[in-house]
Every structure is written in C-alpha cells, then in structure tokens.
Write a protein that holds these residues in place. Structure first.
Motif, PDB file in Angstrom:
ATOM      1  N   THR A   1      16.556  23.031  47.131  1.00 14.97           N
ATOM      2  CA  THR A   1      16.347  23.998  46.071  1.00 14.97           C
ATOM      3  C   THR A   1      14.873  24.367  46.012  1.00 14.97           C
ATOM      4  OG1 THR A   1      16.047  22.226  44.460  1.00 14.97           O
ATOM      5  CG2 THR A   1      18.267  23.136  44.680  1.00 14.97           C
TER       6      THR A   1
ATOM      7  N   THR B   1      22.547  31.860  39.850  1.00 13.52           N
ATOM      8  CA  THR B   1      22.646  31.570  41.269  1.00 13.52           C
ATOM      9  C   THR B   1      21.241  31.296  41.793  1.00 13.52           C
ATOM     10  OG1 THR B   1      22.391  33.890  41.947  1.00 13.52           O
ATOM     11  CG2 THR B   1      24.633  33.091  41.532  1.00 13.52           C
TER      12      THR B   1
ATOM     13  N   THR C   1      27.735  17.917  48.657  1.00 14.67           N
ATOM     14  CA  THR C   1      26.828  18.732  47.854  1.00 14.67           C
ATOM     15  C   THR C   1      26.523  20.029  48.588  1.00 14.67           C
ATOM     16  OG1 THR C   1      24.878  17.696  48.832  1.00 14.67           O
ATOM     17  CG2 THR C   1      25.775  16.689  46.822  1.00 14.67           C
ATOM     18  N   THR C   2      25.958  20.990  47.846  1.00 19.85           N
ATOM     19  CA  THR C   2      25.639  22.275  48.468  1.00 19.85           C
ATOM     20  C   THR C   2      24.678  22.108  49.633  1.00 19.85           C
ATOM     21  OG1 THR C   2      25.952  23.415  46.355  1.00 19.85           O
ATOM     22  CG2 THR C   2      24.700  24.574  48.042  1.00 19.85           C
ATOM     23  N   SER C   3      23.683  21.234  49.477  1.00 21.29           N
ATOM     24  CA  SER C   3      22.716  21.023  50.558  1.00 21.29           C
ATOM     25  C   SER C   3      23.380  20.463  51.813  1.00 21.29           C
ATOM     26  CB  SER C   3      21.589  20.095  50.094  1.00 21.29           C
ATOM     27  OG  SER C   3      22.097  18.863  49.598  1.00 21.29           O
TER      28      SER C   3
ATOM     29  N   SER D   1      24.251  31.852  52.100  1.00 29.76           N
ATOM     30  CA  SER D   1      24.715  30.786  51.217  1.00 29.76           C
ATOM     31  C   SER D   1      23.811  30.731  50.000  1.00 29.76           C
ATOM     32  CB  SER D   1      24.693  29.430  51.931  1.00 29.76           C
ATOM     33  OG  SER D   1      23.364  29.096  52.294  1.00 29.76           O
ATOM     34  N   TYR D   2      24.330  30.243  48.917  1.00 28.17           N
ATOM     35  CA  TYR D   2      23.547  30.076  47.704  1.00 28.17           C
ATOM     36  C   TYR D   2      24.249  29.081  46.804  1.00 28.17           C
ATOM     37  CZ  TYR D   2      27.030  33.462  46.089  1.00 28.17           C
ATOM     38  OH  TYR D   2      28.208  34.107  45.815  1.00 28.17           O
ATOM     39  N   GLU D   3      23.494  28.564  45.876  1.00 29.43           N
ATOM     40  CA  GLU D   3      24.066  27.680  44.867  1.00 29.43           C
ATOM     41  C   GLU D   3      24.369  28.494  43.617  1.00 29.43           C
ATOM     42  OE1 GLU D   3      21.932  24.075  44.125  1.00 29.43           O
ATOM     43  OE2 GLU D   3      21.050  24.052  46.133  1.00 29.43           O
ATOM     44  N   TRP D   4      25.421  28.117  42.916  1.00 26.92           N
ATOM     45  CA  TRP D   4      25.672  28.767  41.638  1.00 26.92           C
ATOM     46  C   TRP D   4      26.172  27.739  40.636  1.00 26.92           C
ATOM     47  CZ3 TRP D   4      30.606  28.869  39.449  1.00 26.92           C
ATOM     48  CH2 TRP D   4      31.692  28.607  40.312  1.00 26.92           C
ATOM     49  N   ASN D   5      25.911  28.032  39.386  1.00 25.20           N
ATOM     50  CA  ASN D   5      26.290  27.126  38.316  1.00 25.20           C
ATOM     51  C   ASN D   5      27.061  27.882  37.240  1.00 25.20           C
ATOM     52  OD1 ASN D   5      24.702  24.495  38.907  1.00 25.20           O
ATOM     53  ND2 ASN D   5      23.213  26.127  39.205  1.00 25.20           N
TER      54      ASN D   5
ATOM     55  N   GLY E   1      29.203  25.340  41.821  1.00 26.88           N
ATOM     56  CA  GLY E   1      29.731  25.763  43.089  1.00 26.88           C
ATOM     57  C   GLY E   1      30.477  24.651  43.814  1.00 26.88           C
TER      58      GLY E   1
ATOM     59  N   PRO F   1      19.009  28.475  48.603  1.00 28.76           N
ATOM     60  CA  PRO F   1      18.414  27.260  49.170  1.00 28.76           C
ATOM     61  C   PRO F   1      17.352  27.615  50.212  1.00 28.76           C
ATOM     62  CG  PRO F   1      20.518  27.690  50.212  1.00 28.76           C
ATOM     63  CD  PRO F   1      20.342  28.752  49.169  1.00 28.76           C
TER      64      PRO F   1
END
Length: 230
Positions: free
Chosen positions: A111, A29, A68-70, A154-158, A1, A32
C-alpha cells in the motif's frame, strides 16, 4: 476486496459472504505499489521480469499473508508474466515490509501509505503501480500495463457491511453516517495519504460493485488457475 477474492481462492470459508452480510457503503479504492529493495538490479518492470526469468525460483515477493490483496496481485503478476518468483507470506504488511527493507525479500505489492515514506527516503524503489492509471502521489511510476504487461490492473477496495439480519432502517442510518464521515476533511486527508480514492455510495451501489468484482475475479481465478486451499 478480500471477501470477494476469497470466494474463488478457497473452497470452504466457514461462512457465506454474500448471505451473511448486508452492504452499507463503499469506502475507497487504492492502488498497490510494486516496490523492490534498491539492491535489486532492476529499475523497470521489464528489467525485473528479465532478472526473474534469468534466475527462476531465486527471487521472491512478500505479502501480508495468504489470500491478502498483496498476495493475490503478486500471483496474478506471476501468471501474467510467466516468472517464477517465490511467495513469502507474513502476518501483516509491516513485517513483510521490514524484511523487504532488510533485503530478505526481493519485491512486494505494498500500500502507498506504508511504502511511500521509505521510497522517499531512498530505502525502497518503486518500479510501477498496479492500478489502471498512475497515482497522483507518485506520478513518475508507470502502471504495470504501461510498463509492458498489457491488461494488468489491480487495486484494493474497502466496503462497510453489517450482519444480514440488520433492519433496513439501521442500514440506512449506518449508510448516512459513513457517507457523512467520508466528507470530513480529516478523513479525506487521511485516506489521501494512502492514495485512496473515496467512493461513498448507497448500499445498492456497493452491491452492484461487489457483483462486478465477483465476475472479474471469477474470470481471473479461472484464467490463472488460482486456488489457495481446499
């Protein structure tokens, strides 16, 4: 992401993320968690917002580093709620989490895999999750939107990428390998520990997903005037 968000956060990246890389597959996904040190006098998002507004510039939030996402989800939270909390970047989530546990940091978007063991041990308090729906591994925590910040999600994805010049037949073989691996029970269990939702895909589906993410973060960056570096 981060490859998507960084396009709008930095004017110069040193590479062309959408020309230099070929999509292979989405992996997963994850939501957080908004976690705070238990010494903080807040048990809900609204109480945290009220505390931050009563003490502008005195509270802070840690992240795994600038961009970073955080970090980004924290900046969006600040902008969406109008609070003045100070960003404290670290070189990774682990040292940020250490200082959160020690009370040097007030809050963090972490996370699930790294924060949940400390939550269950009573060393951290979850007040919300950043995704658009509650997490299965900690269903008692409301989403930030449910907690009174409408529209926040919001979310993280890879995803997996290869160099742009990789031959199509190699991309196809890589895709088959990752899709197969993401069906393995051990992989499913490991990603589940991080509250990850597996989304194995075709290269074309990753490209479509990436384009949608670009449009979304372009709107977010413009709305909240997010830019981190020249």
């Amino acid at each position: 992401g981060a490859m998507v968000t960084n396009v709008f956060l930095y004017k110069r990246l040193g590479f062309e993320p959408f020309k230099d890389f070929a999509p292979v597959s989405i992996v997963a996904t994850a939501a957080p968690m908004m976690v705070i040190n238990p010494s903080v006098a807040a048990r809900t998002v609204q109480e945290f917002i009220a505390l931050a507004k009563a003490k502008p510039g005195e509270l802070n939030f840690g992240s795994g580093g600038v961009g970073t996402t955080s970090h980004i989800v924290g900046e969006v939270f600040k902008a969406a709620t109008g609070v003045n909390i100070v960003h404290v970047p670290y070189k990774g989530q682990a040292p940020a989490l250490t200082d959160l546990l020690g009370g040097q940091v007030t809050m963090m978007f972490s996370t699930v895999g790294t924060s949940l063991p400390h939550v269950r041990a009573g060393k951290l308090r979850v007040i919300a999750v950043g995704s658009d729906k509650r997490t299965a591994v900690y269903p008692d925590a409301p989403t930030i939107a449910e907690a009174g910040v409408p529209g926040y999600a919001s979310y993280e994805w890879n995803g997996v990428y290869a160099p742009a010049a990789t031959p199509p037949e190699i991309i196809a073989r890589l895709n088959q390998a990752f899709v197969s691996a993401l069906k393995q029970p051990a992989v499913i269990a490991r990603i589940g520990e991080f509250n990850g939702e597996i989304i194995a895909s075709t290269p074309q589906e990753l490209d479509t997903f990436r384009r949608a993410e670009i449009e979304k973060w372009q709107r977010v960056a413009k709305e909240f005037n997010l830019q981190l570096s020249q």
